[in-house]
Design a protein around this motif. Structure first.
Motif, short mmCIF file in Angstrom:
data_model
loop_
_atom_site.label_atom_id
_atom_site.label_comp_id
_atom_site.label_asym_id
_atom_site.label_seq_id
_atom_site.Cartn_x
_atom_site.Cartn_y
_atom_site.Cartn_z
N LEU A 258 8.64 -19.29 -28.93
CA LEU A 258 7.45 -18.78 -28.26
C LEU A 258 6.40 -19.86 -28.01
N MET A 259 6.17 -20.73 -28.98
CA MET A 259 5.14 -21.75 -28.80
C MET A 259 5.57 -22.83 -27.80
N SER A 260 6.84 -23.22 -27.88
CA SER A 260 7.35 -24.20 -26.91
C SER A 260 7.35 -23.61 -25.50
N ALA A 261 7.73 -22.34 -25.40
CA ALA A 261 7.73 -21.68 -24.10
C ALA A 261 6.31 -21.51 -23.57
N VAL A 320 10.27 -20.77 -15.52
CA VAL A 320 10.49 -21.55 -16.74
C VAL A 320 11.86 -21.26 -17.34
N LEU A 321 12.30 -20.01 -17.27
CA LEU A 321 13.57 -19.60 -17.87
C LEU A 321 14.76 -19.74 -16.92
N LEU A 390 3.71 -11.77 -24.22
CA LEU A 390 4.44 -10.52 -24.01
C LEU A 390 5.29 -10.58 -22.74
N THR A 391 4.77 -11.21 -21.72
CA THR A 391 5.55 -11.37 -20.49
C THR A 391 6.78 -12.22 -20.76
N LEU A 396 12.55 -12.79 -21.35
CA LEU A 396 13.62 -13.38 -22.15
C LEU A 396 14.66 -12.34 -22.56
N LEU A 397 14.21 -11.21 -23.05
CA LEU A 397 15.13 -10.16 -23.49
C LEU A 397 15.99 -9.66 -22.33
#
Length: 436
Positions: A258-261, A320-321, A390-391, A396-397
């Motif tokens: 989460l922090m890197s993202a 990003v993903l 949250l986004t 990601l999920l």
């Protein structure tokens, strides 16, 4: 078939946690005691002791293992006591757990200061493990991805100090006792968990999701041959475990914690300080603030967009993903536990209770993301990163293959045992000592 290191850790962790989950125990409750080294109190210490096997088993052979979990926000020690019986899988008889703050990375500019905290936790171990077993009890420290984000040689210097402290302790310390987990090892929190008696030939499985600061992991046991054949080769492994062969899907995505993202979505690059402002559509347009990540201070600012914040943020997260996550087959049909930031953000949005956990749907994260993004128009500085976080979680999920109506179980403990990679990693380390 090549067997990655994390697979063994995953499966051993699954066995042990599974045992705790469904084998009935009748342990007598005892008085909990906070064990610390003399003259080293810590207001930040968190304590818990979990007796799991009746006292009459004390005539059996016990083996202890000490595992330090060096995270970005704190250092935790798990002291495991295993009941060893011939021709049977080891059983967790007792766990002693302590946690102190801050994490090792807080001492990056003065490594010597990390010694006191490590010695304090070693004192807990000395009070827990019988003196006669000190020399045969391994002590191990594994640092998570967060420590690897420290610039230069700072992480190396910190770990060298820990090695020195360990070498002077009465416990068994080897060259490999202190290390930073790589992207493969850090998948260990996400073990595959058999549900049902270990002695049963029929068992269902649950999968595990973990979202840390630097990496995220997914692990489960594929339910059909198609899922195995269509998955990337390096994600699938077969391992022998207690006279049974298990196929496991397990992967750790380094850099997608989460922090890197968050840094990537804000427009920054890991390990590269930025002298300019990071401007993102995931922040309120009128917001300007400071954010520290991996000892780097960033100035972050919202950007005025021509469309609502949620839609702009969603597109940025998708970018990003893009092509960084594999969609896993079978996950729709498997029950999953989720940990770490999945849990924390579910607490933040009021979906689960902080102490008892609960369940959450993918759609809960989506709805909460939309609400958080809309609220930023009114209160831009109250929760500046909640919309982004949250986004990111919801996207990601979905990219991992979970439908919007998928339900996850969120828990910090399973049968009073802290849910972490430490249990399986300790058992795996003990096994490696036995083999060699």
């Amino acid at each position: 078939m090549r067997i990655p290191k994390l697979a063994v850790v995953f499966v051993f962790a699954g066995c042990l946690v599974a045992y705790l989950t469904y084998v009935k125990r009748h342990a007598e409750s005892g008085r909990a005691a906070l064990l610390r080294m003399p003259n080293q109190p810590s207001a930040a210490a968190v304590a818990s002791d979990h007796p799991l096997v009746p006292e009459e088993f004390n005539r059996s052979h016990f083996q202890y293992g000490i595992m330090f979990d060096a995270g970005s926000t704190g250092t935790r020690v798990h002291i495991f006591k295993f009941l060893m019986e011939e021709n049977e899988a080891p059983k967790l008889a007792h766990e002693t757990f302590r946690a102190i703050k801050p994490g090792l990375s807080a001492y990056a500019d003065d490594p010597d200061k990390c010694r006191d905290g490590v010695q304090e936790l070693l004192g807990v171990a000395m009070d827990t493990v019988p003196m006669s077993l000190w020399k045969s009890t391994p002590v191990v420290l594994k640092a998570t991805a967060g420590l690897r984000l420290l610039p230069g040689e700072k992480a190396t210097h910190l770990l060298d100090k820990v090695r020195d402290v360990f070498s002077k302790s009465p416990f068994l310390s080897r060259a490999d006792s202190v290390s930073i987990m790589d992207g493969t090892d850090e998948g260990a929190p996400c073990f595959s968990l058999p549900v049902g008696s270990l002695h049963s030939t029929k068992r269902a499985t649950v999968g595990m999701l973990d979202l840390g600061g630097g990496s995220t992991q997914i692990t489960f046991s594929p339910q059909n041959e198609k899922a195995i054949q269509t998955s990337p080769f390096e994600y699938i492994t077969s391992v022998q475990m207690f006279n049974s062969t298990h196929t496991l899907y397990a992967h750790s995505y380094l850099g997608l914690g989460l922090m890197s993202a968050r840094l990537a979505v804000l427009g920054g690059i890991e390990g590269q300080p930025c002298d300019q402002e990071l401007v993102s559509p995931c922040l309120a347009p009128q917001f300007t603030g400071q954010w520290e990540h991996a000892e780097v201070q960033y100035t972050v600012k919202g950007q005025k967009a021509g469309e609502p914040i949620y839609e702009s943020c969603y597109k940025k997260v998708e970018k990003v993903l893009y092509k960084k996550v594999e969609k896993a087959e079978d996950v729709k049909e498997i029950d999953f536990y989720a940990f770490s930031y999945y849990y924390d953000r579910a607490v933040d949005i009021g979906t689960i209770d902080e102490k008892t956990g609960g369940t959450v749907k993918v759609s809960d994260y989506i709805d909460a993301a939309q609400k958080a993004c809309n609220n930023m128009e009114v209160t831009p500085g109250e929760h500046p990163f909640l919309c982004l976080d949250l986004t990111y979680i919801s996207v990601l999920l979905q990219q991992l293959g979970f439908p919007k109506d998928k339900v996850f179980k969120l828990a910090r403990k399973i049968d009073d045992v802290e849910t972490s990679w430490a249990l399986g990693a300790t058992f795996h380390y003990l096994e490696s000592l036995r083999r060699h």
